[in-house]
Design an enzyme around this catalytic site. Sequence first.
Site, short mmCIF file in Angstrom:
data_model
loop_
_atom_site.label_atom_id
_atom_site.label_comp_id
_atom_site.label_asym_id
_atom_site.label_seq_id
_atom_site.Cartn_x
_atom_site.Cartn_y
_atom_site.Cartn_z
N GLY A 1 21.24 8.98 -33.20
CA GLY A 1 20.81 9.65 -31.98
C GLY A 1 21.34 8.99 -30.73
N ALA A 2 21.61 7.69 -30.80
CA ALA A 2 22.14 6.98 -29.63
C ALA A 2 23.57 7.44 -29.33
CB ALA A 2 22.10 5.48 -29.87
N GLY B 1 0.82 -1.21 0.00
CA GLY B 1 0.00 0.00 0.00
C GLY B 1 0.85 1.26 0.00
N GLY B 2 0.43 2.24 0.79
CA GLY B 2 1.14 3.51 0.84
C GLY B 2 2.57 3.38 1.32
#
Length: 514
Positions: free
Chosen positions: A404-405, A169-170
Amino acid sequence: MSDLINGFYEKLSAVYQGGGEKAVAAQHGKGKYTARERLGLLFDPGTFVELDTFAKHRCTDFGMETKAAPGDGVITGFGKVNGRLTYAYAQDFTVLGGSLGETHAAKIVKVQDYALKNRAPIVGLMDSGGARIQEGVNALVGFGDIFYRNTISSGVIPQISAIMGPCAGGAVYSPAIADFIMMVDNTSHMFITGPDVIKSVTGENITFEALGGTSAHCNVSGVSHFRSPDERQCIEKIKELLAFLPQSNSVSVPDADFGDAAERVAPELNSIIPDTARRAYDMYDVIRPIVDNGYFLEVHEGFARNMITCFARIMGKTVGIIANQPKVMAGCIDVNASDKAARFIRTCDAFNIPVVNFVDVPGFLPGTSQEHQGIIRHGAKLLFAYSEATVPKVTIVTRKAYGGAYVAMCCRSLGADMVYAWPSAEIAVMGAEGAANIVFKKEIAAAEDAQAKRLEKVEEYKARFSGPYPAAERGYIDEVIEPARTRSYISIALEAGKEKQQSLPAKKHGNIPL
């Protein structure tokens, strides 16, 4: 006075018993240590100072007024780890399942405040059933107070969370905000909703381990950075990690001189690159001969294995290493590798740790799946992280650096302070074969022997655009170096950059594409 002192020790003894012999035996039966035993393993002997030992909850609902909860289910304090001040809290599962209530949270908040004020790392040893239901909203407010301090401390002091049992949970969000998460095989579990809730909502049957165990989070989700086979080794890993980190963002990591000479030559690197570009090699075999004594600590070892991130030392000083791994997916950058590297870069930059990059990347991973998962957005995180980082950045291109790499792996225009390339480096928009097929398409199609013409044009493209020398001629590469002497060149670059000063434009913060 003696009666008062005797009474004090009686109360102290009761607190030290935690949830009692039966609860402690149950904890040991699961292969888990108690909270106090864990802290005993973490801190240097005799240095731990406990805080709020006698704290008690104030809840009177649902029969809580009759329930003793020594320390309210969490032990907090400070001491020395590797001789350096460190704060910690350890949730005690033997006391109300380590559940978090108002007082429990207040104890954690206090030690978080002390750690930030005194600029020292903080370690959380998590073993909790979650929010204490009997205390209702008070428990939820306590989580919020903890998360807030996690956030304001981020980038100021190192924060490490070790999941030593359930974390649901939290409760999972405090570790998630921390710098590093540790997990232990078979006993650590993290999830927002457990198997029972999932079954009731979706009908899906799944085990605790498959949903939120170490394999799920260390190999698949990337939530956890380290895994260990047992708690003792997990705590040793925490101590090992702390040795690579500074006390805070305002000081340097203490040197750890192994007596490994900066100018040491590694002749094996001269023959590590295969003769054909289609063959892989192991980037660990590049890293190991370069770092001090071949020793490094890998972060996210099981996650996005096409990208390596690790801490090491060069000349006794901590560095962060980021490297493509040709043995996995040919070293392509995908969504997970982008996230993994970007997070690591920002961690290094926050704590003034220089970054060393080893580049062998054919490109971003193509495909519909990657595009739909948002490779554009995730890849942009990598570009953003490198560009924003002001620590010394040294890049070594070992083989492929395409398109781009090439840019994304910290080329000069992205802020690298020093860029080296091996003679085997191939720096181009794309591989020579693919480029030749496009650039010389008509000539190849018109030739009598198209295959021979294609091979000819591939070699022509390599001569004109591939290799390290076109980039070196234009100053994009600072030096083409002999692989065997890479350690020496990195050492020189790091020494030159140790007083680096770089300021970014004044702003509240950048807007990284999360």
